[in-house]
Design a protein around this motif. Structure first.
Motif, short mmCIF file in Angstrom:
data_model
loop_
_atom_site.label_atom_id
_atom_site.label_comp_id
_atom_site.label_asym_id
_atom_site.label_seq_id
_atom_site.Cartn_x
_atom_site.Cartn_y
_atom_site.Cartn_z
N UNK A 87 18.86 -20.01 2.26
CA UNK A 87 18.28 -21.35 2.26
C UNK A 87 17.20 -21.44 1.18
N UNK A 88 17.39 -22.36 0.29
CA UNK A 88 16.38 -22.57 -0.76
C UNK A 88 16.32 -24.05 -1.11
N UNK A 89 15.13 -24.50 -1.46
CA UNK A 89 14.99 -25.91 -1.85
C UNK A 89 15.14 -26.07 -3.36
N UNK A 90 15.45 -24.98 -4.01
CA UNK A 90 15.61 -25.01 -5.46
C UNK A 90 16.80 -25.88 -5.85
N UNK A 91 16.60 -26.74 -6.83
CA UNK A 91 17.69 -27.59 -7.29
C UNK A 91 18.10 -27.10 -8.68
N UNK A 92 19.38 -27.08 -8.97
CA UNK A 92 19.81 -26.65 -10.29
C UNK A 92 20.73 -25.46 -10.21
N UNK A 93 20.75 -24.69 -11.26
CA UNK A 93 21.75 -23.63 -11.40
C UNK A 93 21.21 -22.24 -11.12
N UNK A 94 20.03 -22.16 -10.56
CA UNK A 94 19.48 -20.83 -10.26
C UNK A 94 19.49 -20.61 -8.75
N UNK A 95 20.19 -19.56 -8.32
CA UNK A 95 20.20 -19.29 -6.86
C UNK A 95 18.82 -18.85 -6.38
N UNK A 96 18.62 -18.91 -5.09
CA UNK A 96 17.33 -18.49 -4.53
C UNK A 96 17.47 -18.24 -3.05
N UNK A 97 16.33 -18.17 -2.36
CA UNK A 97 16.37 -18.05 -0.91
C UNK A 97 16.48 -16.64 -0.39
N UNK A 98 16.16 -15.66 -1.23
CA UNK A 98 16.26 -14.28 -0.76
C UNK A 98 14.90 -13.64 -0.49
N UNK A 99 13.87 -14.12 -1.20
CA UNK A 99 12.56 -13.48 -1.15
C UNK A 99 11.99 -13.36 0.25
N UNK A 100 11.95 -14.47 0.98
CA UNK A 100 11.38 -14.44 2.33
C UNK A 100 12.24 -13.63 3.29
N UNK A 101 13.55 -13.68 3.06
CA UNK A 101 14.47 -12.93 3.92
C UNK A 101 14.21 -11.42 3.75
N UNK A 102 14.09 -10.99 2.50
CA UNK A 102 13.84 -9.56 2.26
C UNK A 102 12.47 -9.15 2.77
N UNK A 103 11.51 -10.06 2.66
CA UNK A 103 10.17 -9.79 3.19
C UNK A 103 10.24 -9.57 4.70
N UNK A 104 10.99 -10.43 5.37
CA UNK A 104 11.14 -10.28 6.83
C UNK A 104 11.81 -8.96 7.17
N UNK A 105 12.85 -8.62 6.42
CA UNK A 105 13.56 -7.36 6.69
C UNK A 105 12.64 -6.15 6.50
N UNK A 106 11.84 -6.23 5.42
CA UNK A 106 10.92 -5.13 5.15
C UNK A 106 9.90 -5.00 6.27
N UNK A 107 9.28 -6.12 6.66
CA UNK A 107 8.23 -6.05 7.68
C UNK A 107 8.79 -5.64 9.04
N UNK A 108 10.04 -5.94 9.27
CA UNK A 108 10.68 -5.53 10.51
C UNK A 108 10.82 -3.99 10.54
N UNK A 109 11.29 -3.45 9.42
CA UNK A 109 11.43 -1.98 9.33
C UNK A 109 10.07 -1.29 9.40
N UNK A 110 9.10 -1.93 8.79
CA UNK A 110 7.76 -1.38 8.68
C UNK A 110 6.94 -1.56 9.97
N UNK A 111 7.45 -2.37 10.88
CA UNK A 111 6.73 -2.78 12.09
C UNK A 111 5.41 -3.48 11.72
N UNK A 112 5.55 -4.34 10.76
CA UNK A 112 4.40 -5.15 10.33
C UNK A 112 4.51 -6.55 10.91
#
Lengths: 111, 284
Positions: free
Chosen positions: B209-234
């Motif tokens: 999910x990203x609100x970016x308009x145009x030809x550049x994909x997005x929507x991964x940053x927060x997902x990866x952050x969540x995955x990291x903090x889950x593994x890290x127990x943060x």
């Protein structure tokens, strides 16, 4: 033509962190130009210690809106990249494929 | 105008709500004299100075004179150690324990400076805990993702950051704040429908999910952050508009609506520094 051209990411970023959008855009333009001219591309990540999706989406992800997935995979090779960074690359690739698929489906619906 | 700062400003729903209320009360002030009275305030979580600093900066840009008075000695000590005090009073004291992560304001083009800031405040500081190189790398990359999100999505001019290391709890709290377009505003525009602050944040944290308009994909940053903090127990907290969203160290999500709107986005991450995971991810 099967000649390969190497793009050294560090030479473009000038720092160990591949994070800047403008640098990503420069790399995207170079890759696109080389693929258009039928070259293979080697993306060399020597000396890059941090790599983020915001950078990769621009440098690499947006190529999937220009070229076929199979063509990209056959033309671009990643070298001197850690397994962790390659994992990020793969997530960006998967996300980009889904992004452009969804986009083309929406465009078809509108028609 | 006198703003009475509440007794506790912590990394909790009520702490963020107090910050939003201070923004709300002062939002129309121009060419005024604004006093923040700390007479009742006994605790102020250091990382939240990123948001408080953004408030003061914003008020000053509207030509207001800011005065801070009646600082409790412990609160003043926190403000002095992380350099926040120098912004308001012009003096910084030495942080003997080295547990503060300096208050700093960055222009959105200052990515290199931001990288140096992270190195000096988090990764090369002697008083900071020794973390595995894999953990260091993941922390820095995820913080960059947040910084970039602010640049891409908020259209802000400045980004504010501040943090604190709690050595007994083995935790680092770091907040990154922007005063720009809120997540709710962006999602509402993108989906072209009314959406609550909470639902907008939830939407933004989901993969692709990203609100970016145009030809550049997005929507991964927060997902990866969540995955990291889950593994890290943060822990991850996002406050934007009237939404408060938190995912804790057990992966439980808490979503609540604040009484007033925060005119930008606060992302606070709590990192578990005792994490011994190597973060060697295999290729998919």
């Amino acid at each position: 033509m099967e000649k390969s051209i190497r793009i050294n990411i560090y030479n473009i970023t000038g720092q160990h962190d591949a994070i800047n959008s403008d640098d990503g855009e420069k790399i995207y333009s170079k890759i696109k130009e080389l693929i258009d001219k039928d070259y293979n591309v080697i993306l060399d990540f020597s000396n890059i210690t941090h790599l983020i999706t915001a950078f990769l989406n621009i440098a690499y992800g947006q190529l999937f809106g220009q070229f076929d997935e199979k063509l990209i995979e056959s033309r671009i090779a990643f070298e001197n990249i850690s397994d962790e960074d390659l994992y990020t690359v793969n997530r960006v690739r998967k996300n980009a494929i889904e992004f452009f698929l969804k986009k083309s489906q929406e465009q078809t619906k509108e028609k | 105008m006198i703003i009475e700062v509440p007794s506790q400003i912590e990394n909790t729903f009520s702490g963020y709500q107090h910050i939003s209320e201070m923004f709300d009360k002062t939002q129309n002030e121009e060419f005024g004299d604004i006093v923040f009275d700390f007479i009742d305030c006994r605790w102020f979580d250091a990382n939240l100075l990123a948001a408080f600093g953004a408030l003061i900066d914003n008020l000053e840009s509207n030509f207001n004179n800011i005065n801070i008075r009646n600082l409790d000695i412990r609160v003043e000590s926190i403000f002095k150690k992380n350099g926040f005090y120098s912004i308001i009073k012009g003096a910084r004291s030495i942080d003997h324990w080295g547990t503060t992560i300096k208050y700093q304001k960055f222009k959105t083009v200052d990515e290199i400076l931001f990288s140096k800031y992270l190195d000096s405040e988090l990764f090369t500081k002697k008083s900071m805990p020794k973390m595995s190189s894999g953990l260091n790398k993941r922390i820095k990359e995820n913080i960059f993702e947040i910084f970039n999100n602010a640049i891409i999505h908020s259209g802000c001019e400045y980004i504010y950051t501040c943090g604190q290391y709690f050595h007994k709890r083995e935790r680092i709290d770091l907040s990154i704040v922007d005063i720009g377009k809120t997540i709710r505003y962006n999602v509402k525009e993108f989906l072209n429908k009314n959406i609550s602050g909470i639902d907008a944040i939830q939407w933004a944290t989901e993969e692709s999910n990203t609100t970016r308009i145009g030809e550049i994909p997005g929507g991964l940053g927060l997902k990866l952050l969540r995955e990291f903090l889950k593994m890290n127990k943060g822990k991850l907290q996002i406050i934007s508009d009237n939404g408060f969203w938190e995912e804790n160290d057990e992966g439980i999500i808490e979503k609540r609506e604040t009484n007033t709107c925060f005119p930008g986005t606060i992302v606070n991450i709590e990192i578990n520094t005792g994490d011994e995971e190597e973060y060697k991810l295999s290729n998919e």
